[in-house]
Design an enzyme around this catalytic site. Structure first.
Site, PDB file in Angstrom:
ATOM      1  N   ILE A 195      61.427   5.948 111.236  1.00  8.67           N
ATOM      2  CA  ILE A 195      62.826   6.073 110.820  1.00  8.67           C
ATOM      3  C   ILE A 195      63.769   6.032 112.016  1.00  8.67           C
ATOM      4  O   ILE A 195      63.414   6.478 113.111  1.00  8.67           O
ATOM      5  CB  ILE A 195      63.038   7.366 109.985  1.00  8.67           C
ATOM      6  CG1 ILE A 195      64.454   7.418 109.388  1.00  8.67           C
ATOM      7  CG2 ILE A 195      62.703   8.607 110.789  1.00  8.67           C
ATOM      8  CD1 ILE A 195      64.652   8.468 108.311  1.00  8.67           C
ATOM      9  N   CYS A 196      64.946   5.459 111.772  1.00  6.48           N
ATOM     10  CA  CYS A 196      66.054   5.470 112.711  1.00  6.48           C
ATOM     11  C   CYS A 196      65.737   4.673 113.986  1.00  6.48           C
ATOM     12  O   CYS A 196      65.534   3.474 113.931  1.00  6.48           O
ATOM     13  CB  CYS A 196      66.454   6.913 113.010  1.00  6.48           C
ATOM     14  SG  CYS A 196      68.147   7.122 113.585  1.00  6.48           S
ATOM     15  N   HIS A 197      65.653   5.336 115.145  1.00  2.33           N
ATOM     16  CA  HIS A 197      65.360   4.668 116.415  1.00  2.33           C
ATOM     17  C   HIS A 197      63.856   4.511 116.682  1.00  2.33           C
ATOM     18  O   HIS A 197      63.464   3.869 117.655  1.00  2.33           O
ATOM     19  CB  HIS A 197      65.995   5.428 117.582  1.00  2.33           C
ATOM     20  CG  HIS A 197      67.483   5.289 117.658  1.00  2.33           C
ATOM     21  ND1 HIS A 197      68.339   5.997 116.851  1.00  2.33           N
ATOM     22  CD2 HIS A 197      68.276   4.516 118.442  1.00  2.33           C
ATOM     23  CE1 HIS A 197      69.588   5.677 117.133  1.00  2.33           C
ATOM     24  NE2 HIS A 197      69.580   4.779 118.097  1.00  2.33           N
ATOM     25  N   TRP A 232      67.887   2.068 112.625  1.00  6.46           N
ATOM     26  CA  TRP A 232      69.270   2.302 113.006  1.00  6.46           C
ATOM     27  C   TRP A 232      69.832   0.931 113.399  1.00  6.46           C
ATOM     28  O   TRP A 232      69.149   0.150 114.086  1.00  6.46           O
ATOM     29  CB  TRP A 232      69.321   3.280 114.175  1.00  6.46           C
ATOM     30  CG  TRP A 232      70.705   3.673 114.552  1.00  6.46           C
ATOM     31  CD1 TRP A 232      71.412   3.232 115.642  1.00  6.46           C
ATOM     32  CD2 TRP A 232      71.569   4.554 113.846  1.00  6.46           C
ATOM     33  NE1 TRP A 232      72.668   3.795 115.646  1.00  6.46           N
ATOM     34  CE2 TRP A 232      72.790   4.617 114.543  1.00  6.46           C
ATOM     35  CE3 TRP A 232      71.437   5.301 112.671  1.00  6.46           C
ATOM     36  CZ2 TRP A 232      73.867   5.392 114.133  1.00  6.46           C
ATOM     37  CZ3 TRP A 232      72.509   6.081 112.254  1.00  6.46           C
ATOM     38  CH2 TRP A 232      73.709   6.114 112.983  1.00  6.46           C
ATOM     39  N   SER A 272      63.032   3.285 107.566  1.00  9.13           N
ATOM     40  CA  SER A 272      64.349   3.663 107.062  1.00  9.13           C
ATOM     41  C   SER A 272      65.342   3.679 108.214  1.00  9.13           C
ATOM     42  O   SER A 272      64.954   3.706 109.381  1.00  9.13           O
ATOM     43  CB  SER A 272      64.315   5.035 106.382  1.00  9.13           C
ATOM     44  OG  SER A 272      63.762   4.939 105.091  1.00  9.13           O
TER      45      SER A 272
END
Length: 180
Positions: free
Chosen positions: A105-107, A126, A158
């Site tokens: 998720i994200c980074h 991200w 995500s």
């Protein structure tokens, strides 16, 4: 299922560690905190220090075969540190080689780029990572959660903390189907 959560000693986004961790526990699974150093992991709420969490296993001693899947929480500093650690990168790559599911998720996909496991895959992150992912051979999409099965394993990604509910539900469903 026994699920590895890989983080750097410092810089993991707390909510991206704790919510997927609690979701795994609530589903009856065993989350295991793996890091590059023994001791504790210092989590962050964006740029502010948050709580610390005890490390269960050190990445150089942990083996892919001991886990059913891998979760990579984000935070800007966390994957940036992990991608410079050869043992962490090898650990991540090992899940892809073994055909075990991975969720990021994200980074966190920065670590996947370093492990050279995104080529030909479709994933989200991200938004600032999209150029890095495309340059590494991935197709980037702006979706709340994306499941990619174009490779040796299932990959769940995500974009951000706001996507955590969908991320947790999806990664647990995918991991359970793969373990079953």
């Amino acid at each position: 299922m026994r699920i590895a959560f890989l983080t750097a000693p410092e810089g993991v986004e707390q909510v991206e560690l704790t919510e997927p961790w609690q979701a795994a526990k609530d589903a009856g699974h065993e989350p295991v905190l793996v890091s590059t150093d023994a001791g504790e992991v210092q989590a962050f709420n964006h740029l502010d220090k948050a709580d610390t969490f005890p490390v269960d296993e050190v990445v150089g001693e942990a083996t892919v075969d001991a886990f059913d899947g891998l979760v990579l929480p984000g935070g800007v500093a966390n994957p940036d540190f992990l991608r410079t650690d050869e043992k962490a990168v090898a650990f991540v790559r090992g899940f892809f080689e073994a055909g075990r599911p991975v969720a990021a998720i994200c980074h966190a996909p920065w670590t996947l780029v370093e492990a050279d496991v995104v080529r030909g895959r479709v994933l989200t992150s991200w938004p600032s990572l999209q150029t890095d992912l495309r340059n590494a051979g991935a197709t980037w999409v702006d979706e709340q959660v994306k499941v990619c099965d174009h490779g040796t394993n299932k990959l769940v990604t995500s974009r951000k903390p706001d996507d955590l509910k969908a991320f947790c539900e999806t990664y647990l469903e995918v991991f359970a189907a793969e373990a079953g």
